[in-house]
Enzyme design. Sequence first.
Site, short mmCIF file in Angstrom:
data_model
loop_
_atom_site.label_atom_id
_atom_site.label_comp_id
_atom_site.label_asym_id
_atom_site.label_seq_id
_atom_site.Cartn_x
_atom_site.Cartn_y
_atom_site.Cartn_z
N ASP A 87 0.87 -1.18 0.00
CA ASP A 87 0.00 0.00 0.00
C ASP A 87 0.90 1.23 0.00
O ASP A 87 2.14 1.10 0.04
CB ASP A 87 -0.95 -0.01 1.22
CG ASP A 87 -2.30 0.62 0.88
OD1 ASP A 87 -2.30 1.77 0.41
OD2 ASP A 87 -3.33 -0.04 1.07
N HIS A 134 -3.32 2.79 -4.64
CA HIS A 134 -2.67 2.39 -3.39
C HIS A 134 -1.32 1.74 -3.69
O HIS A 134 -0.96 0.70 -3.11
CB HIS A 134 -3.56 1.42 -2.59
CG HIS A 134 -4.70 2.11 -1.90
ND1 HIS A 134 -4.53 2.96 -0.85
CD2 HIS A 134 -6.04 2.07 -2.14
CE1 HIS A 134 -5.71 3.42 -0.45
NE2 HIS A 134 -6.63 2.91 -1.22
N GLU A 161 -10.25 2.45 -4.77
CA GLU A 161 -9.91 3.85 -4.53
C GLU A 161 -8.80 4.40 -5.43
O GLU A 161 -7.98 5.19 -4.97
CB GLU A 161 -9.51 4.02 -3.05
CG GLU A 161 -10.65 3.66 -2.10
CD GLU A 161 -10.28 3.82 -0.64
OE1 GLU A 161 -11.07 4.39 0.10
OE2 GLU A 161 -9.20 3.34 -0.23
N TRP A 221 -17.05 -4.03 -0.02
CA TRP A 221 -16.70 -3.32 1.22
C TRP A 221 -17.49 -2.04 1.40
O TRP A 221 -17.78 -1.63 2.52
CB TRP A 221 -15.19 -3.05 1.28
CG TRP A 221 -14.67 -1.99 0.36
CD1 TRP A 221 -14.37 -2.14 -0.97
CD2 TRP A 221 -14.38 -0.62 0.67
NE1 TRP A 221 -13.92 -0.96 -1.49
CE2 TRP A 221 -13.90 -0.01 -0.50
CE3 TRP A 221 -14.46 0.13 1.84
CZ2 TRP A 221 -13.52 1.34 -0.55
CZ3 TRP A 221 -14.07 1.47 1.80
CH2 TRP A 221 -13.61 2.05 0.61
N PHE A 278 -12.97 -3.70 11.42
CA PHE A 278 -12.54 -3.75 12.82
C PHE A 278 -11.55 -2.63 13.17
O PHE A 278 -11.02 -2.59 14.27
CB PHE A 278 -11.98 -5.13 13.16
CG PHE A 278 -13.02 -6.23 13.26
CD1 PHE A 278 -14.37 -5.97 13.04
CD2 PHE A 278 -12.65 -7.53 13.59
CE1 PHE A 278 -15.34 -6.97 13.13
CE2 PHE A 278 -13.60 -8.55 13.69
CZ PHE A 278 -14.94 -8.27 13.46
#
Length: 536
Positions: free
Chosen positions: A190, A265, A330, A396, A422
């Site tokens: 990333d 990313h 993204e 997601w 989480f």
Amino acid sequence: MFMAIQTCLPPPVTKTESSDMNIIPKPQSIEILEGEFKFAKSTSFYISGSSQNVTFFSDFLKGLIPGLQVGEQGSADIELEIMQETDIQKEGYRLAVTKKGIHISAGDEPGLFYGIQSLRQLLPPSSENGVESLKGYRIRSAIIEDFPRFGWRGMHLDVSRHFFPLEFVKRYIDMIALHKMNVFHWHLSDDNGWRLEIKKYPLLTEICAWRVDREHEDWRKWSPIKAGETSSYGGFYTQDEVREVVAYAAQRQISVIPEIEMPGHSSEIFAAYPELSCQGELLPVRPGSYWPNEDILCAGNDSVFTFLEDIIDEVVELFPARYIHIGGDEARKTHWKTCPKCQNRITVEGLANEDELKSWFVQKMEKYILSKGKNLIGWDEILEGGLAPEATVMSWRGEAGGIAAAKAGHDVIMTPTSHVYFDYYQGDPETEPQAIGGHSTLENVYSYEPIPAELEEQEHRFVLGSQANLWTEFIKTPEHAEYMVLPRMTALSEVLWSAKDQRDWQDFRSRLGWLLPRFEELGWNYRPLDAEQLNK
Ligand code: ACM
Ligand code: ZN
């Protein structure tokens, strides 16, 4: 009414007590019988049937039952058996406890391992440290018949935003195993650091794995690298270490799914290979938040695909799992709009726009991954511009992506932010350790239903299951990571394993009271239940 935390936990288990049938995730069926099995001074076991992991299973049991000896088939106290011909379901097991002994049978290795995990939860938590004799400890006679509801029961870990040592990665796998979950999604690259040794591109770990240390600053307000500063924060896993993790997970019936992010990313790559971006600019690895995600791999440059395919070549050698995750989320296509190479690709390939260019990119990678005998997974943005023919979608941004993909006949894994992120707070932000934002309590996780109501019955089979994601922008240490996942992953494990109509929050909470002391024995840091949860 306020109630202190400890008062609602069950009393400590002593060696002569039984833990009853407090198993999480809740088995499909438990038939309680008359009588009980009582541990004597010495206990014997015998494993039959073909299994590559006999030694591991034996060692695992020996770790839980002090003085355990190998016995004889037909007369050992604990018999474990993998059967060729059986009506036990895939990954399922049958655990029979009688006065004479304990018998675990399964039709496959995962089933046997899960049977052992259930037996483990029937033993006192102190047995995790193997310090006590079990002499006199009793387990009620019962027959447990069990199998999972979903085939994909996953936990993700981002090791780019913060690097986590190998020992913690194994510990995370231990947590997954105790919960009868079976996928470890390893987010290996990333913007904040590349974490996987690639022999063909050594600069990925010499340069792209390291950033200037800004751990003392707010993640969202980091200061840029200064002249002469060295990049000292980071780390990576060598290929030998990766093999070690994969083998460790395999013994525990867990597939390791590597994620290599593309086309977005991926800005950490441009710290060493700037020619792979549209702008060609050298960019030091970001020591904090990088947003919007505009420096992405150039889709018009053939060298980008050579680079990615070379990486895939090494990844397929390291990871035996069926899937490779290519990220796909993204990616801002700002530079693609003005990059001559990207625009040329659009023209030559007859594409309508940058969304279709993204789809073309993913489809090209899918073809390569399929040629290696693997399948591609991507985040739900891979739907934009057209889904690659055999792609599996990880939904997601809510459930919409998963619903659309399943309706189009694609496999999906549900990971909506609303329930299974989480990195979200699990209590009052005023008193909780820092999280990225959001809010998802233990009860909220427990209430999650992975099959969206919008799907028709015949589409349900496309939902492989679900997983929780742990992004680590605000999580710097193993202790904090454990606090974020425990016990929320315990709730998720029951969502994914147990029958939907058997789910019962109050019953779960009381069984959880028996599991938390085990976390303590194991030295796992968990978030205690708060008064509100205990009283509801
Ligand atoms: C994601 O959370 N960006 C997949
Ligand atoms: Zn470009």
